[in-house]
Design a protein around this motif. Structure first.
Motif, short mmCIF file in Angstrom:
data_model
loop_
_atom_site.label_atom_id
_atom_site.label_comp_id
_atom_site.label_asym_id
_atom_site.label_seq_id
_atom_site.Cartn_x
_atom_site.Cartn_y
_atom_site.Cartn_z
N ASN A 82 7.58 -5.63 4.26
CA ASN A 82 6.75 -4.55 4.91
C ASN A 82 7.72 -3.97 5.80
OD1 ASN A 82 4.19 -5.13 3.70
ND2 ASN A 82 3.68 -6.30 5.45
N GLU B 154 8.58 0.05 5.57
CA GLU B 154 8.52 0.89 6.75
C GLU B 154 9.65 1.50 7.24
OE1 GLU B 154 6.19 2.18 10.27
OE2 GLU B 154 5.38 1.03 8.48
N SER C 278 1.13 -7.73 9.86
CA SER C 278 1.07 -6.30 9.69
C SER C 278 2.64 -5.68 9.95
CB SER C 278 0.19 -5.40 10.74
OG SER C 278 0.21 -4.18 10.49
N GLN D 76 0.71 -1.71 11.90
CA GLN D 76 1.29 -0.83 11.13
C GLN D 76 0.38 -0.32 9.75
OE1 GLN D 76 5.50 -2.08 10.49
NE2 GLN D 76 5.60 -2.51 12.67
N ASP D 77 1.18 -0.15 8.75
CA ASP D 77 0.34 0.06 7.47
C ASP D 77 0.11 -1.34 6.71
OD1 ASP D 77 0.43 2.76 7.74
OD2 ASP D 77 2.38 3.07 6.66
N SER E 96 -6.93 -4.99 5.57
CA SER E 96 -6.67 -3.78 6.17
C SER E 96 -7.96 -2.82 6.42
CB SER E 96 -5.79 -2.70 5.40
OG SER E 96 -4.73 -3.70 5.01
N GLU F 15 -9.35 0.34 9.54
CA GLU F 15 -9.35 1.76 9.11
C GLU F 15 -10.50 2.55 9.55
OE1 GLU F 15 -9.11 1.27 4.80
OE2 GLU F 15 -6.82 0.94 4.80
N LYS G 236 -10.03 6.14 2.21
CA LYS G 236 -9.05 5.61 1.79
C LYS G 236 -9.20 4.53 0.74
CE LYS G 236 -6.93 5.71 6.69
NZ LYS G 236 -6.23 4.93 7.61
#
Length: 454
Positions: free
Chosen positions: A87, A91, A327, A352-353, A372, A376, A382
């Motif tokens: 990740n 990132e 994350s 994070q994403d 996730s 959201e 999404k």
């Protein structure tokens, strides 16, 4: 004019221009360039379902077992560290063991709570099969050294897809570790006591050396191995459980190995081995198969938002050892302390994403779940966009599939025309040649593409 390229007729002497040797050579060169040098030309490599942490770990342990090395045990902390590293590369947009902000593999490993004595890392990207990744690592001296090192006891692997340096790709991060100074394969030297027995002779015997008596094993396909003494020539070993024959194995050396050819059931097994012809039987050993990871009830997952954090609560089977929320490169951990209610506080600035929930038991079985969606705001939009991304096809795959499909269509048209004209027998040789070429190319295309290791 265009017709001559596709359909057999008098003008092209019943041989379409696109099925002639020159055309086949051009198609072959295009496929080689796309699938071998695609990354150089900016063509995205494909993702394949065969690249999974389980498959990578199985291939690694198969290679080690074949070389007489210890099998590595999956450790949830190393798995979390590998996921955090992958990740972080997405990132921060880098492809290296060390990041642009001073990130090191060791900080991810320690950050996951794995305080190693020995540790190592292998990286790969752009592959579409687990076998392709493994073979590339084994062909590299440094990567092979990690895979085949007797210093390691634990392993963790993460496979993550995303956009890296402008190209959609799949990253594979493989991390190794050992929490102790002990190195596998080094036997202790024992000085034998002097014998007071003056009688000489020999005794034929058989014993089971693996699995170890009382061991708990996560691999339900584990083989039973053993040795014999003072038996020469070929012999047959029978393996019994509870007095019932499980199967047989033939051997011709002092070592034997029994492959059950099916998985052992969950729970305890008590087995014996015997050389029936010689009426010798081993001591009974017991081992337990536990390949079931902790079960998380997805319906029980709830996220409560506070001013500076989220509080995650869930229900999980009581056999769990630790839970980690990953994350990006950030990891929040919770260790089982016997409390009935499970709540994990996750700082908002650590998100994070993407958010992944990982839970493991004492034997290293891991449950991994993408949560996730619980963090959201515009969940429906999404989810719709994520659905569209699943329908996308990588450029390299698209070109290869288009060429293979187009050639198959041309081949079918040619066969149909020859059949209508009654010229099948005359063209049998050419049709066979083109058909074999197409089959070889199709197998090569769908067998996976090359990637890059680091």
């Amino acid at each position: 004019m265009i017709k001559e390229f596709f359909i057999p007729n008098k003008k092209n002497r019943y041989k379409p221009y696109l099925l002639r040797k020159v055309a086949l050579t051009i198609f072959s060169v295009i496929l080689i360039l796309v699938n071998t040098l695609g990354g150089v030309f900016g063509i995205n490599q494909a993702q394949a379902s065969t690249i999974t942490p389980t498959n990578i770990i199985n291939l690694t342990n198969q290679e080690r077992a074949a070389a007489g090395l210890n099998k590595l045990k999956t450790d949830s902390r190393l798995s979390s560290a590998a996921l955090a590293k992958a990740n972080n590369m997405f990132e921060e947009q880098y492809w290296d063991h060390f990041g642009p902000n001073g990130e090191t593999p060791w900080q991810f490993i320690r950050g996951a709570g794995y305080y190693y004595v020995y540790a190592g890392e292998n990286l790969a990207k752009g592959f579409s099969t687990a076998e392709g990744v493994h073979e590339a690592w084994m062909a590299s001296t440094t990567h092979r050294a990690n895979l085949m090192s007797n210093k390691y006891k634990d392993i963790g692997v993460a496979v993550v897809e995303g956009v890296l340096l402008g190209k959609r790709t799949t990253l594979v991060v493989q991390m190794f570790g050992n929490l102790t100074q002990e190195v596998a394969g080094v036997a202790k030297t024992v000085t034998p006591k002097p014998s007071t027995n003056t009688e000489s002779g020999e005794i034929k015997s058989i014993s089971i050396t693996s699995p170890k008596n009382g061991a708990t094993i996560v691999d339900p396909s584990v083989d039973v191995k053993g040795t014999v003494k003072n038996i020469t020539g070929s012999y047959s070993v029978s393996v019994y459980e509870g007095g019932e024959l499980v199967g047989e194995a033939d051997a011709s050396s002092s070592n034997w190995e029994f492959d059950k050819e099916s998985d052992w059931s969950e729970g305890e097994h008590k087995v014996k081995a015997a050389v029936d012809d010689l009426k010798i039987t081993s001591k009974e050993i017991s081992f337990t198969i536990d390949s079931t990871p902790p079960k998380i009830t997805k319906e029980s997952i709830k996220v409560e938002e506070n001013e500076e954090s989220f509080v995650l609560s869930l229900e999980i089977s009581p056999d769990w050892k630790d839970i980690q929320v990953v994350s990006g490169e950030n990891i929040v951990s919770l260790v089982n302390n016997g409390e009935d209610e499970i709540k994990i506080t996750i700082p908002k600035d650590s998100l994070q994403d993407g958010v992944v929930l990982m839970a493991s038991d004492v034997n290293g079985n891991i449950t991994q779940m993408d949560i996730s969606e619980y963090f959201e705001e515009e969940e429906e939009n999404k989810t719709f966009l994520q659905g569209l991304s699943l329908l996308s096809v990588d450029t390299g795959d698209s070109i290869s599939i288009m060429i293979v499909s187009f050639m198959f269509l041309l081949l079918c048209i040619e066969i149909f025309v020859y059949w209508r004209k009654g010229k099948i027998r005359e063209a049998a040789g050419d049709l066979f040649t083109v058909g074999v070429w197409w089959l070889v190319i199709a197998v090569a295309v769908f067998n996976g593409f090359t990637g890059i290791i680091y």
